[in-house]
Design an enzyme around this catalytic site. Structure first.
Site, PDB file in Angstrom:
ATOM      1  N   ASN A   7       0.919  -1.175   0.122  1.00  0.00           N
ATOM      2  CA  ASN A   7      -0.025   0.004  -0.010  1.00  0.00           C
ATOM      3  C   ASN A   7       1.021   1.279  -0.076  1.00  0.00           C
ATOM      4  OD1 ASN A   7      -1.998   2.260   0.276  1.00  0.00           O
ATOM      5  ND2 ASN A   7      -2.541   1.338   2.511  1.00  0.00           N
ATOM      6  N   LYS A   9      -0.022   4.238  -0.699  1.00  0.00           N
ATOM      7  CA  LYS A   9      -0.568   5.297   0.092  1.00  0.00           C
ATOM      8  C   LYS A   9      -0.448   6.678  -0.724  1.00  0.00           C
ATOM      9  CE  LYS A   9      -0.405   3.236   4.885  1.00  0.00           C
ATOM     10  NZ  LYS A   9      -0.494   3.755   6.201  1.00  0.00           N
ATOM     11  N   HIS A  90      -9.850   0.845   4.596  1.00  0.00           N
ATOM     12  CA  HIS A  90      -8.710   1.272   5.246  1.00  0.00           C
ATOM     13  C   HIS A  90      -8.804   2.436   6.213  1.00  0.00           C
ATOM     14  CE1 HIS A  90      -4.621   2.491   6.128  1.00  0.00           C
ATOM     15  NE2 HIS A  90      -4.248   1.596   5.446  1.00  0.00           N
ATOM     16  N   GLU A  92      -7.287   4.859   7.384  1.00  0.00           N
ATOM     17  CA  GLU A  92      -7.209   6.215   6.915  1.00  0.00           C
ATOM     18  C   GLU A  92      -8.312   6.913   6.010  1.00  0.00           C
ATOM     19  OE1 GLU A  92      -3.269   5.645   5.133  1.00  0.00           O
ATOM     20  OE2 GLU A  92      -2.416   5.264   7.274  1.00  0.00           O
ATOM     21  N   GLU A 158      -5.876  -5.385  10.333  1.00  0.00           N
ATOM     22  CA  GLU A 158      -4.981  -4.443  10.619  1.00  0.00           C
ATOM     23  C   GLU A 158      -5.394  -3.409  11.859  1.00  0.00           C
ATOM     24  OE1 GLU A 158      -2.648  -1.920   7.320  1.00  0.00           O
ATOM     25  OE2 GLU A 158      -4.402  -0.993   7.377  1.00  0.00           O
ATOM     26  N   GLY A 169      -1.182   5.898  14.859  1.00  0.00           N
ATOM     27  CA  GLY A 169      -0.586   4.911  15.084  1.00  0.00           C
ATOM     28  C   GLY A 169       0.545   4.798  15.831  1.00  0.00           C
ATOM     29  N   SER A 209       2.818  -1.920  10.512  1.00  0.00           N
ATOM     30  CA  SER A 209       4.341  -2.110  10.528  1.00  0.00           C
ATOM     31  C   SER A 209       5.061  -3.453  10.543  1.00  0.00           C
ATOM     32  CB  SER A 209       4.507  -1.722  12.214  1.00  0.00           C
ATOM     33  OG  SER A 209       4.244  -0.582  12.529  1.00  0.00           O
TER      34      SER A 209
HETATM   35  C1  PEP Z   1      -1.166   0.350   6.123  1.00  0.00           C
HETATM   36  O1  PEP Z   1      -1.629   1.476   6.527  1.00  0.00           O
HETATM   37  O2  PEP Z   1      -2.000  -0.368   5.414  1.00  0.00           O
HETATM   38  C2  PEP Z   1       0.052  -0.082   6.589  1.00  0.00           C
HETATM   39  C3  PEP Z   1       0.191  -1.565   6.266  1.00  0.00           C
HETATM   40  O3  PEP Z   1       0.702   0.727   6.931  1.00  0.00           O
HETATM   41  P1  PEP Z   1       2.319   0.229   7.585  1.00  0.00           P
HETATM   42  O4  PEP Z   1       2.834  -1.002   7.010  1.00  0.00           O
HETATM   43  O5  PEP Z   1       3.138   1.559   7.247  1.00  0.00           O
HETATM   44  O6  PEP Z   1       2.104   0.148   9.138  1.00  0.00           O
END
Ligand code: PEP
Length: 250
Positions: A7, A9, A90, A92, A158, A169, A209
């Protein structure tokens, strides 16, 4: 099959940088036991051609097929650009675009209708009760989704607090044991909705993460069928290491 989903983003900022990143990671597609899916921002979807070894996914879709919806992108456009997947739900988008379970459900239906496999993210925020949130989000997002359709969905556990770069986060990944509990809980809810046979076949992956040090533990210890990677997917070397660590498990 293990899923490795990137992703990106709202990154990177230029077509040139997107091309460079894509060229650097395309080799990951050679790993036969891994389904690698890259989800770049909309403007970059058309610049990669139709890569054979790597699949393309979008970060959003609109719930209507076409018409007077300024700023929206349809499923048919995404298919035409070579997308096979779409990220939905998601945190976000819930936070910044006000998406509710009802909206996600409408988008999920449109994605399925257009032949795009939904990558459905669910998870609790810090301080929320995991089971309560997962049950509510699954029930809401899957409303009127059939037994046939459910098989095309990839579920992502997630936990919002584990996302690395978000304002909310912590950047601390979930412990594999906790991801295991969440995955089992999700299967239980899906069993209640669709029966045990389909629930057992359902793909559940982990996001939050993930890096090259912890990725394999989510497959080995948390019995996840893959990972969704945000921040680390923008670093070609790290992303390739994640891919290798997953490939070495199979
Ligand atoms: C995400 O937000 O979909 C994600 C996997 O972010 P990160 O790996 O940066 O935590």
């Amino acid at each position: 099959m293990t899923f490795l989903i990137a992703n990106w983003k709202m990154n990177p900022q230029t077509t040139r940088e997107a091309r460079v990143l894509f060229e650097e990671i395309i080799d990951v597609g050679r790993l036969k036991n891994i389904e690698t899916v890259i989800c770049p921002p909309f403007p970059f979807l058309s610049i990669f051609g139709s890569p054979k070894s790597i699949r393309l996914g979008s970060q959003d879709i609109f719930w209507e097929a076409q018409g007077p919806y300024t700023g929206q992108v349809s499923g048919k456009m995404l298919k035409d650009l070579g997308c096979d997947y779409v990220i939905l739900g998601h945190s976000e988008r819930r936070q910044y675009a006000g998406e509710s379970d009802e909206i996600i459900n409408a988008k999920l239906k449109m994605a399925l209708k257009c032949g795009l496999a939904p990558i459905l993210c669910i998870g609790e925020r810090a301080g929320e009760e995991m089971g309560e949130v997962l049950a509510a989000q699954l029930n809401g997002c899957l409303k009127d989704i059939s037994k046939t359709e459910i098989q095309d969905i990839i579920f992502v556990y997630e936990p919002v607090w584990a996302i690395s770069s978000g304002i909310v986060g912590t950047g601390k990944p979930c412990l594999p044991d906790d991801a295991l509990s969440a995955g089992l809980f999700m299967k239980k809810i899906i069993t209640g909705l669709y029966g045990r046979f389909l629930a057992e076949k359902t793909a559940i992956i982990y996001g939050g993460s993930v890096d090259s040090k912890n990725a394999a533990s989510f497959i080995r210890e948390a019995r996840m069928q893959g990972v969704l990677v945000g921040g680390a997917s923008l670093d070609a070397e790290e992303f390739s290491k994640i891919a290798d660590s997953l490939n070495n498990l199979t």
